[in-house]
Design a protein around this motif. Sequence first.
Motif, PDB file in Angstrom:
ATOM      1  N   ARG A  10      24.448 -22.727 -25.610  1.00 51.96           N
ATOM      2  CA  ARG A  10      23.019 -23.019 -25.478  1.00 51.96           C
ATOM      3  C   ARG A  10      22.711 -24.249 -26.314  1.00 51.96           C
ATOM      4  N   LYS A  11      21.588 -24.878 -26.007  1.00 52.20           N
ATOM      5  CA  LYS A  11      21.154 -26.018 -26.791  1.00 52.20           C
ATOM      6  C   LYS A  11      20.483 -25.488 -28.058  1.00 52.20           C
ATOM      7  N   LEU A  12      21.071 -25.756 -29.211  1.00 52.03           N
ATOM      8  CA  LEU A  12      20.551 -25.321 -30.504  1.00 52.03           C
ATOM      9  C   LEU A  12      20.111 -26.540 -31.314  1.00 52.03           C
ATOM     10  N   LYS A  13      19.399 -26.287 -32.394  1.00 51.62           N
ATOM     11  CA  LYS A  13      18.957 -27.380 -33.259  1.00 51.62           C
ATOM     12  C   LYS A  13      20.168 -28.022 -33.933  1.00 51.62           C
ATOM     13  N   GLU A  14      20.348 -29.304 -33.700  1.00 54.39           N
ATOM     14  CA  GLU A  14      21.517 -29.996 -34.239  1.00 54.39           C
ATOM     15  C   GLU A  14      21.530 -29.999 -35.763  1.00 54.39           C
ATOM     16  N   GLU A  15      20.323 -30.030 -36.379  1.00 54.91           N
ATOM     17  CA  GLU A  15      20.280 -30.085 -37.841  1.00 54.91           C
ATOM     18  C   GLU A  15      20.835 -28.816 -38.478  1.00 54.91           C
ATOM     19  N   LEU A  16      20.862 -27.710 -37.716  1.00 60.10           N
ATOM     20  CA  LEU A  16      21.430 -26.471 -38.238  1.00 60.10           C
ATOM     21  C   LEU A  16      22.950 -26.480 -38.172  1.00 60.10           C
ATOM     22  N   LEU A  17      23.505 -27.424 -37.443  1.00 54.88           N
ATOM     23  CA  LEU A  17      24.947 -27.423 -37.168  1.00 54.88           C
ATOM     24  C   LEU A  17      25.673 -28.583 -37.844  1.00 54.88           C
ATOM     25  N   THR A  18      25.017 -29.262 -38.772  1.00 55.28           N
ATOM     26  CA  THR A  18      25.588 -30.464 -39.397  1.00 55.28           C
ATOM     27  C   THR A  18      27.031 -30.284 -39.875  1.00 55.28           C
ATOM     28  N   PRO A  19      27.362 -29.175 -40.578  1.00 55.94           N
ATOM     29  CA  PRO A  19      28.762 -29.026 -41.029  1.00 55.94           C
ATOM     30  C   PRO A  19      29.769 -29.018 -39.881  1.00 55.94           C
ATOM     31  N   LEU A  20      29.361 -28.517 -38.721  1.00 58.71           N
ATOM     32  CA  LEU A  20      30.272 -28.523 -37.566  1.00 58.71           C
ATOM     33  C   LEU A  20      30.482 -29.936 -37.047  1.00 58.71           C
ATOM     34  N   PHE A  21      29.407 -30.701 -36.919  1.00 57.31           N
ATOM     35  CA  PHE A  21      29.522 -32.068 -36.420  1.00 57.31           C
ATOM     36  C   PHE A  21      30.377 -32.929 -37.346  1.00 57.31           C
ATOM     37  N   GLU A  22      30.376 -32.585 -38.627  1.00 61.20           N
ATOM     38  CA  GLU A  22      31.150 -33.373 -39.586  1.00 61.20           C
ATOM     39  C   GLU A  22      32.649 -33.142 -39.471  1.00 61.20           C
ATOM     40  N   MET A  23      33.043 -31.983 -38.947  1.00 61.59           N
ATOM     41  CA  MET A  23      34.463 -31.647 -38.935  1.00 61.59           C
ATOM     42  C   MET A  23      35.065 -31.468 -37.546  1.00 61.59           C
ATOM     43  N   ALA A  24      34.210 -31.480 -36.502  1.00 60.90           N
ATOM     44  CA  ALA A  24      34.714 -31.197 -35.162  1.00 60.90           C
ATOM     45  C   ALA A  24      33.944 -31.980 -34.110  1.00 60.90           C
ATOM     46  N   ASP A  25      34.538 -32.088 -32.944  1.00 58.69           N
ATOM     47  CA  ASP A  25      33.819 -32.605 -31.786  1.00 58.69           C
ATOM     48  C   ASP A  25      33.047 -31.433 -31.193  1.00 58.69           C
ATOM     49  N   VAL A  26      31.742 -31.591 -31.088  1.00 59.42           N
ATOM     50  CA  VAL A  26      30.878 -30.487 -30.673  1.00 59.42           C
ATOM     51  C   VAL A  26      30.147 -30.847 -29.389  1.00 59.42           C
ATOM     52  N   LYS A  27      30.164 -29.915 -28.443  1.00 64.20           N
ATOM     53  CA  LYS A  27      29.405 -30.093 -27.207  1.00 64.20           C
ATOM     54  C   LYS A  27      28.534 -28.862 -26.996  1.00 64.20           C
ATOM     55  N   MET A  28      27.286 -29.122 -26.621  1.00 60.02           N
ATOM     56  CA  MET A  28      26.366 -28.023 -26.344  1.00 60.02           C
ATOM     57  C   MET A  28      25.934 -28.044 -24.888  1.00 60.02           C
ATOM     58  N   TRP A  29      25.806 -26.858 -24.308  1.00 60.18           N
ATOM     59  CA  TRP A  29      25.164 -26.750 -23.003  1.00 60.18           C
ATOM     60  C   TRP A  29      23.741 -27.266 -23.150  1.00 60.18           C
ATOM     61  N   ASP A  30      23.224 -27.961 -22.135  1.00 61.59           N
ATOM     62  CA  ASP A  30      21.992 -28.726 -22.298  1.00 61.59           C
ATOM     63  C   ASP A  30      20.712 -27.951 -22.020  1.00 61.59           C
ATOM     64  N   SER A  31      20.774 -26.627 -22.006  1.00 63.82           N
ATOM     65  CA  SER A  31      19.575 -25.826 -21.774  1.00 63.82           C
ATOM     66  C   SER A  31      19.391 -24.816 -22.895  1.00 63.82           C
ATOM     67  N   GLU A  32      18.139 -24.636 -23.330  1.00 63.23           N
ATOM     68  CA  GLU A  32      17.834 -23.624 -24.335  1.00 63.23           C
ATOM     69  C   GLU A  32      17.698 -22.241 -23.714  1.00 63.23           C
ATOM     70  N   SER A  33      17.354 -22.184 -22.432  1.00 58.89           N
ATOM     71  CA  SER A  33      17.003 -20.901 -21.819  1.00 58.89           C
ATOM     72  C   SER A  33      17.932 -20.455 -20.699  1.00 58.89           C
ATOM     73  N   GLU A  34      18.569 -21.388 -20.024  1.00 60.04           N
ATOM     74  CA  GLU A  34      19.424 -21.024 -18.893  1.00 60.04           C
ATOM     75  C   GLU A  34      20.874 -20.863 -19.351  1.00 60.04           C
ATOM     76  N   ALA A  35      21.500 -19.797 -18.874  1.00 60.37           N
ATOM     77  CA  ALA A  35      22.890 -19.528 -19.247  1.00 60.37           C
ATOM     78  C   ALA A  35      23.814 -20.594 -18.672  1.00 60.37           C
ATOM     79  N   VAL A  36      24.841 -20.902 -19.425  1.00 61.03           N
ATOM     80  CA  VAL A  36      25.840 -21.845 -18.932  1.00 61.03           C
ATOM     81  C   VAL A  36      26.556 -21.207 -17.731  1.00 61.03           C
ATOM     82  N   PRO A  37      26.736 -21.960 -16.636  1.00 58.78           N
ATOM     83  CA  PRO A  37      27.456 -21.403 -15.484  1.00 58.78           C
ATOM     84  C   PRO A  37      28.878 -20.986 -15.855  1.00 58.78           C
ATOM     85  N   ARG A  38      29.353 -19.936 -15.220  1.00 61.46           N
ATOM     86  CA  ARG A  38      30.672 -19.401 -15.519  1.00 61.46           C
ATOM     87  C   ARG A  38      31.772 -20.451 -15.391  1.00 61.46           C
TER      88      ARG A  38
END
Length: 320
Positions: A10-38
Amino acid sequence: MKRPYVFITRKLKEELLTPLFEMADVKMWDSESEAVPREILMKEAQKATALLTMLSDKVDKELLEQAPNLKVVANLAVGYDNIDVKVASERGVIVCNTPDVLTETTADLTFALMLATARRITEAQGFVKEGRWQSWSPFLLAGADVHHKTLGIVGMGKIGQAVARRAKGFGMEILYHNRSRHMEAEQEVGASYRSFEQLLAESDFVVCLTPLTDETKHLFDHDAFKRMKNSAFFINVGRGQVVDEEALIVALNSDEIAGAGLDVFYAEPIGSDHPLLRFPQVVAIPHIGSASVETRETMMKLCRDNIVAVIQGNKAKTVI
């Protein structure tokens, strides 16, 4: 050295995930409400080191067997029946959840749902907003008292204890049913243990907080609802599949119970044509038990910290 790859469903607030962005390549599904397709989840899992998932994301044997690099699945929930934990364990994938941090928030919602159902709050709101309030009468939208009634909690875990603490303030008698007695709850809130059948027969409000297991699936069936008082209310903030919804519909149709407050359903999301929605004595809400801003952000941070810990070779905080 190749950086770890993290996929978030799901699309989450990026500022909450700063430690992840610093150590990994991070990709988020682009919707806050719709489930990512299987098919997208499957494709991303094939290259992911870590997945941050929601309850609606199925992390099953098929997915796990096609995710050779996967080290950790962090589920944004207490429950984890969407994940095949056995297969994950066999493949050395760590599965984490978010217990404890949502206890009080979910207990707030549970009690609010109980009050709303008993006092016909949503029905009364519609009455005003639809312009039907023309006069006052003694029994206009009269509901049921909650104070000094008997509350029966099925699944006396941490959330159940938090609900019981709130019930004490309403002067309620508290009953509970678990697979085994919970002595801490008995001492803390004065709860009394009952068999499942006894609890159903004695309670004015039956609150389901039990997790979904093979043993609890369809726990609330035709027989269970028949055992309840005609004046009793059924409240479910546990899992939808613990309830046989056809049995619940029959119970409501035949006035075997007085009403129901439902935060969860057998298959989610439900449509506006769902048969349970035609009953005015049913309060239905969209699985928002832990949905306060503060709690959801805390849950996200815990998922983040679990993923960071595993990637760094450390022990995750909340391993299932």
